[in-house]
Scaffold this motif. Structure first.
Motif, PDB file in Angstrom:
ATOM      1  N   THR A  85     -13.249 -10.816   3.351  1.00 28.84           N
ATOM      2  CA  THR A  85     -11.944 -11.299   2.963  1.00 28.84           C
ATOM      3  C   THR A  85     -10.965 -11.475   4.199  1.00 28.84           C
ATOM      4  O   THR A  85     -10.227 -12.416   4.104  1.00 28.84           O
ATOM      5  CB  THR A  85     -11.271 -10.246   2.186  1.00 28.84           C
ATOM      6  N   ASP A  86     -11.206 -10.994   5.116  1.00 32.24           N
ATOM      7  CA  ASP A  86     -10.742 -11.392   6.510  1.00 32.24           C
ATOM      8  C   ASP A  86     -10.874 -12.748   6.835  1.00 32.24           C
ATOM      9  O   ASP A  86      -9.889 -13.387   7.246  1.00 32.24           O
ATOM     10  CB  ASP A  86     -10.819 -10.267   7.558  1.00 32.24           C
ATOM     11  N   GLU A  87     -12.181 -13.275   6.700  1.00 30.36           N
ATOM     12  CA  GLU A  87     -12.416 -14.394   7.104  1.00 30.36           C
ATOM     13  C   GLU A  87     -11.705 -15.637   5.993  1.00 30.36           C
ATOM     14  O   GLU A  87     -11.395 -16.688   6.434  1.00 30.36           O
ATOM     15  CB  GLU A  87     -14.004 -14.923   6.809  1.00 30.36           C
ATOM     16  N   VAL A  88     -11.506 -15.192   4.869  1.00 25.32           N
ATOM     17  CA  VAL A  88     -10.892 -15.902   4.116  1.00 25.32           C
ATOM     18  C   VAL A  88      -9.510 -15.912   4.459  1.00 25.32           C
ATOM     19  O   VAL A  88      -9.104 -17.348   4.377  1.00 25.32           O
ATOM     20  CB  VAL A  88     -10.774 -15.326   2.605  1.00 25.32           C
ATOM     21  N   GLY A 104      -3.179 -22.176  -3.173  1.00 24.63           N
ATOM     22  CA  GLY A 104      -3.354 -20.774  -3.670  1.00 24.63           C
ATOM     23  C   GLY A 104      -3.699 -19.865  -2.719  1.00 24.63           C
ATOM     24  O   GLY A 104      -4.687 -19.989  -1.976  1.00 24.63           O
ATOM     25  N   ALA A 105      -2.772 -19.042  -2.512  1.00 30.81           N
ATOM     26  CA  ALA A 105      -3.076 -17.843  -1.459  1.00 30.81           C
ATOM     27  C   ALA A 105      -4.122 -17.121  -1.716  1.00 30.81           C
ATOM     28  O   ALA A 105      -4.584 -17.000  -2.845  1.00 30.81           O
ATOM     29  CB  ALA A 105      -1.722 -17.231  -1.347  1.00 30.81           C
ATOM     30  N   PRO A 106      -4.806 -16.528  -0.509  1.00 29.31           N
ATOM     31  CA  PRO A 106      -5.850 -15.677  -0.676  1.00 29.31           C
ATOM     32  C   PRO A 106      -5.537 -14.550  -1.498  1.00 29.31           C
ATOM     33  O   PRO A 106      -4.370 -14.155  -1.753  1.00 29.31           O
ATOM     34  CB  PRO A 106      -5.944 -15.092   0.729  1.00 29.31           C
ATOM     35  N   GLY A 107      -6.542 -14.003  -2.244  1.00 30.34           N
ATOM     36  CA  GLY A 107      -6.408 -13.026  -3.361  1.00 30.34           C
ATOM     37  C   GLY A 107      -7.475 -12.972  -4.267  1.00 30.34           C
ATOM     38  O   GLY A 107      -8.476 -13.880  -4.268  1.00 30.34           O
ATOM     39  N   LYS A 108      -7.788 -12.012  -5.026  1.00 30.21           N
ATOM     40  CA  LYS A 108      -8.639 -11.743  -6.018  1.00 30.21           C
ATOM     41  C   LYS A 108      -8.486 -12.864  -7.031  1.00 30.21           C
ATOM     42  O   LYS A 108      -7.522 -13.518  -7.440  1.00 30.21           O
ATOM     43  CB  LYS A 108      -8.699 -10.515  -6.535  1.00 30.21           C
ATOM     44  N   ARG A 109      -9.769 -13.341  -7.532  1.00 33.55           N
ATOM     45  CA  ARG A 109      -9.722 -14.336  -8.593  1.00 33.55           C
ATOM     46  C   ARG A 109     -10.702 -13.837  -9.724  1.00 33.55           C
ATOM     47  O   ARG A 109     -11.851 -14.373  -9.903  1.00 33.55           O
ATOM     48  CB  ARG A 109     -10.364 -15.674  -8.261  1.00 33.55           C
ATOM     49  N   TYR A 117     -12.943 -13.250  -4.192  1.00 34.95           N
ATOM     50  CA  TYR A 117     -11.695 -13.443  -3.552  1.00 34.95           C
ATOM     51  C   TYR A 117     -11.693 -14.677  -2.680  1.00 34.95           C
ATOM     52  O   TYR A 117     -12.643 -14.947  -2.067  1.00 34.95           O
ATOM     53  CB  TYR A 117     -11.642 -12.273  -2.459  1.00 34.95           C
ATOM     54  N   GLY A 118     -10.812 -15.521  -2.852  1.00 34.05           N
ATOM     55  CA  GLY A 118     -10.679 -16.576  -2.512  1.00 34.05           C
ATOM     56  C   GLY A 118      -9.404 -17.407  -2.107  1.00 34.05           C
ATOM     57  O   GLY A 118      -8.079 -16.770  -2.576  1.00 34.05           O
ATOM     58  N   CYS A 119      -9.221 -18.642  -1.495  1.00 28.97           N
ATOM     59  CA  CYS A 119      -7.994 -19.286  -1.217  1.00 28.97           C
ATOM     60  C   CYS A 119      -8.412 -20.816  -1.551  1.00 28.97           C
ATOM     61  O   CYS A 119      -9.339 -21.043  -1.433  1.00 28.97           O
ATOM     62  CB  CYS A 119      -7.336 -19.022  -0.352  1.00 28.97           C
ATOM     63  N   MET A 132     -14.307 -18.541   0.106  1.00 30.49           N
ATOM     64  CA  MET A 132     -14.440 -17.573  -0.934  1.00 30.49           C
ATOM     65  C   MET A 132     -15.344 -16.425  -0.325  1.00 30.49           C
ATOM     66  O   MET A 132     -16.031 -16.864   0.645  1.00 30.49           O
ATOM     67  CB  MET A 132     -14.663 -17.889  -2.256  1.00 30.49           C
ATOM     68  N   ALA A 133     -15.126 -15.244  -0.710  1.00 28.72           N
ATOM     69  CA  ALA A 133     -16.003 -14.186  -0.506  1.00 28.72           C
ATOM     70  C   ALA A 133     -16.215 -13.334  -1.577  1.00 28.72           C
ATOM     71  O   ALA A 133     -15.422 -13.317  -2.622  1.00 28.72           O
ATOM     72  CB  ALA A 133     -15.449 -13.279   0.681  1.00 28.72           C
ATOM     73  N   TRP A 134     -17.450 -12.861  -1.565  1.00 23.77           N
ATOM     74  CA  TRP A 134     -17.675 -11.728  -2.661  1.00 23.77           C
ATOM     75  C   TRP A 134     -17.372 -10.144  -2.483  1.00 23.77           C
ATOM     76  O   TRP A 134     -17.903 -10.047  -1.343  1.00 23.77           O
ATOM     77  CB  TRP A 134     -19.168 -11.993  -3.258  1.00 23.77           C
ATOM     78  N   LEU A 135     -16.501  -9.648  -2.983  1.00 25.19           N
ATOM     79  CA  LEU A 135     -16.085  -8.305  -2.541  1.00 25.19           C
ATOM     80  C   LEU A 135     -17.468  -7.365  -2.931  1.00 25.19           C
ATOM     81  O   LEU A 135     -18.063  -7.634  -3.935  1.00 25.19           O
ATOM     82  CB  LEU A 135     -14.990  -7.915  -3.210  1.00 25.19           C
ATOM     83  N   GLU A 136     -17.479  -6.324  -2.112  1.00 23.59           N
ATOM     84  CA  GLU A 136     -18.535  -5.224  -2.564  1.00 23.59           C
ATOM     85  C   GLU A 136     -17.932  -4.682  -3.954  1.00 23.59           C
ATOM     86  O   GLU A 136     -16.807  -4.553  -4.174  1.00 23.59           O
ATOM     87  CB  GLU A 136     -18.485  -4.134  -1.591  1.00 23.59           C
ATOM     88  N   PRO A 137     -19.089  -4.232  -5.037  1.00 17.11           N
ATOM     89  CA  PRO A 137     -18.487  -3.595  -6.007  1.00 17.11           C
ATOM     90  C   PRO A 137     -17.884  -2.419  -5.921  1.00 17.11           C
ATOM     91  O   PRO A 137     -18.211  -1.570  -4.900  1.00 17.11           O
ATOM     92  CB  PRO A 137     -19.926  -3.569  -6.721  1.00 17.11           C
TER      93      PRO A 137
END
Length: 140
Positions: A85-88, A104-109, A117-119, A132-137
């Motif tokens: 998410t830091d890279e996003v 669209g600012a970075p955040g959960k979608r 998580y994307g922008c 975009m990044a996939w967060l750990e479950p």
């Protein structure tokens, strides 16, 4: 697996046209650098085209081959995978600093998936791009 290749992507590459080649290449140098993506192939001495990638030339910026102006397509966008998410967040800040327009600012979608998580931004030519990044479950 028969016919498998070392590149895990299902696409060979994506190309976006630009009407301001030098500025567009500088823009993508900055914003893709936030994701660890660099220039992979530079053909600008021969034709106005530069490819970016991590291990393969997967994303191209170029002047249209037919000599007509580049245009954007409604409903089309290119998403770049971020490891964190830091890279996003860094992509988003770099894009805005380089002249992108906020989409669209970075955040959960969660409508794209609980771990999404994307922008979104518009580049200098109006193309919609995303990181975009996939967060750990969630643990528990």
């Amino acid at each position: 697996m028969p016919g498998s290749a070392p590149n895990p992507s299902i696409l060979s590459h994506v190309s976006l046209g630009t009407n301001q080649f030098e500025k567009a290449v500088a823009f993508y140098d900055q914003v893709l650098g936030a994701l660890g993506i660099q220039r992979f192939l530079d053909l600008s001495a021969e034709v106005p085209a530069v490819a970016f990638g991590r291990a393969y030339p997967e994303f191209w910026i170029q002047a249209p081959c037919d000599g007509k102006p580049a245009e954007t397509a409604n409903g089309v966008h290119v998403a770049f995978y971020a490891a964190t998410t830091d890279e996003v967040d860094a992509f988003y800040r770099a894009a805005l600093a380089a002249g992108a327009k906020d989409e669209g600012a970075p955040g959960k979608r969660p409508h794209y998936g609980e771990q999404y998580y994307g922008c979104f931004v518009r580049d200098l030519d109006g193309h919609k791009i995303e990181a975009m990044a996939w967060l750990e479950p969630a643990q528990g």
